[in-house]
Design a protein around this motif. Structure first.
Motif, PDB file in Angstrom:
ATOM      1  N   SER A  33       2.185   8.235  -0.741  1.00  0.00           N
ATOM      2  CA  SER A  33       1.688   7.025  -1.394  1.00  0.00           C
ATOM      3  C   SER A  33       1.898   7.077  -2.902  1.00  0.00           C
ATOM      4  O   SER A  33       2.032   8.149  -3.502  1.00  0.00           O
ATOM      5  N   GLN A  34       1.895   5.905  -3.504  1.00  0.00           N
ATOM      6  CA  GLN A  34       1.989   5.797  -4.960  1.00  0.00           C
ATOM      7  C   GLN A  34       0.671   6.218  -5.589  1.00  0.00           C
ATOM      8  O   GLN A  34      -0.392   5.727  -5.209  1.00  0.00           O
ATOM      9  N   ARG A  35       0.728   7.138  -6.521  1.00  0.00           N
ATOM     10  CA  ARG A  35      -0.506   7.626  -7.141  1.00  0.00           C
ATOM     11  C   ARG A  35      -1.212   6.516  -7.916  1.00  0.00           C
ATOM     12  O   ARG A  35      -0.574   5.725  -8.607  1.00  0.00           O
ATOM     13  N   ARG A  36      -2.550   6.475  -7.762  1.00  0.00           N
ATOM     14  CA  ARG A  36      -3.396   5.536  -8.494  1.00  0.00           C
ATOM     15  C   ARG A  36      -4.391   6.311  -9.344  1.00  0.00           C
ATOM     16  O   ARG A  36      -4.663   7.475  -9.116  1.00  0.00           O
ATOM     17  N   TYR A  64       9.168   6.165   1.977  1.00  0.00           N
ATOM     18  CA  TYR A  64       9.244   7.529   1.486  1.00  0.00           C
ATOM     19  C   TYR A  64      10.580   8.141   1.879  1.00  0.00           C
ATOM     20  O   TYR A  64      10.998   8.058   3.042  1.00  0.00           O
ATOM     21  N   GLY A  65      11.270   8.726   0.910  1.00  0.00           N
ATOM     22  CA  GLY A  65      12.525   9.410   1.200  1.00  0.00           C
ATOM     23  C   GLY A  65      13.601   8.522   1.774  1.00  0.00           C
ATOM     24  O   GLY A  65      14.431   8.968   2.564  1.00  0.00           O
ATOM     25  N   LEU A  96       9.964   8.644  14.218  1.00  0.00           N
ATOM     26  CA  LEU A  96      10.105   7.370  13.495  1.00  0.00           C
ATOM     27  C   LEU A  96      10.947   7.512  12.233  1.00  0.00           C
ATOM     28  O   LEU A  96      11.064   6.563  11.453  1.00  0.00           O
ATOM     29  N   GLY A  97      11.519   8.683  12.021  1.00  0.00           N
ATOM     30  CA  GLY A  97      12.374   8.892  10.856  1.00  0.00           C
ATOM     31  C   GLY A  97      11.617   8.978   9.552  1.00  0.00           C
ATOM     32  O   GLY A  97      12.178   8.682   8.492  1.00  0.00           O
TER      33      GLY A  97
END
Length: 310
Positions: A34-37, A60-61, A110-111
């Motif tokens: 996740s994007q850091r908050r 992600y990735g 799910l890759g």
């Protein structure tokens, strides 16, 4: 549905210890992807109509965005991607090691490349043992876990009502997987000089003055479910301020103090909901008065316009 149904720690301690580690596995995937908050608001879980969720995460990735849900009605872990693919498996009958392996396999199918950077329990007695080697924790009582989710949901709604009374910076209502509690935090807006020796997690979490209100399900330090509040940094003479109801008390905790009201004491009152809101209000006022917070940010019933307030 009974308001605040009974859930003594001893009635489900083994299932709680297993579930806590399940949550940490998935929580560390959320932390990675996740994007850091600010104040780590990106990391905790949120409540759903069937359990708890990471919320949509990623991409992600270079892979698809995804979401991981604990379904405490069907008692399954569900991993879904934005493109509509899904993998799920039952929560019962698995050790932590098996749960970790199945979670990784679901992500692979799910890759999704996200993995916990440190696949070990956080701040638990077995913190030195990898999730992949934990065959000890394998208890899962579906009825008790459903009850935990029901209590969690009720407390979440109560905290939402409490949160509405403050118009300043306020966190979402969060279910923290590392400590297995649920809380909402108010901020004064003033920065705090954090000691250099503090770890990065603590430094970011307490970089500003806070008053937090929450609930946990019991642990080794407080062996019973309890509502709590604390002010950080703690102002002088905080424990001299009164708490309501009379059963509430100030309790020492790691060099400071918590305002505590046990779950059973709240349940024993004629109106537990109002009792807990009153408890949170008195604990907040104790800290806010002594730390000289801006009290104009209080907004009863969530109304900020003075002309619309009753």
């Amino acid at each position: 549905m009974e308001m605040f149904p009974s859930l003594p720690l001893e009635s489900w301690r083994e299932s709680k210890e297993t579930l806590h580690r399940f949550l940490q596995v998935v929580g560390k995937v959320r932390l990675e992807a996740s994007q850091r908050r600010n104040h780590w608001w990106n990391v905790p879980f949120h409540i759903t109509g069937r359990g708890i969720t990471t919320r949509p995460t990623g991409p992600y990735g270079g892979g698809d965005a995804f979401c991981v849900d604990f379904d405490f009605v069907a008692h399954r872990l569900v991993v879904r991607t934005l493109s509509g693919r899904e993998v799920s498996f039952p929560l019962a009958g698995r050790s932590v090691a098996a749960f970790y392996a199945d979670t990784v396999a679901a992500l692979d199918a799910l890759g999704i490349q996200a993995r916990p950077q440190h696949p070990y329990p956080y701040d638990l007695p077995d913190a030195g043992r990898p999730f992949a080697e934990d065959e000890e924790h394998r208890s899962y009582d579906p009825a008790a876990v459903t009850r935990y989710w029901q209590v969690l949901t009720q407390v979440s709604l109560l905290l939402e009502e409490y949160a509405a009374g403050f118009s300043g910076k306020t966190s979402p209502v969060h279910h923290f997987w590392h400590t297995f509690d649920i809380a909402v935090t108010r901020f004064s807006g003033r920065e705090v000089p954090v000691p250099p020796e503090a770890d990065p997690v603590t430094r970011e979490a307490y970089s500003q003055e806070v008053i937090s209100a929450g609930f946990w399900f019991g642990d080794e330090n407080v062996p019973a479910p309890a509502f709590y509040s604390y002010t950080a940094p703690e102002p002088a003479d905080l424990t001299t301020r009164p708490l309501h109801p009379s059963a509430a008390q100030w309790s020492p905790n790691r060099g400071s103090h918590l305002a505590l009201l046990t779950y059973e004491d709240a349940r024993a009152t004629p109106d537990p909901w109002t009792t807990v809101l009153d408890f949170y209000a008195t604990a907040y006022r104790a800290g806010a008065d002594l730390a000289a917070w801006d009290r104009t940010k209080e907004c009863p019933d969530g109304i900020t316009d003075p002309h619309l307030r009753p």
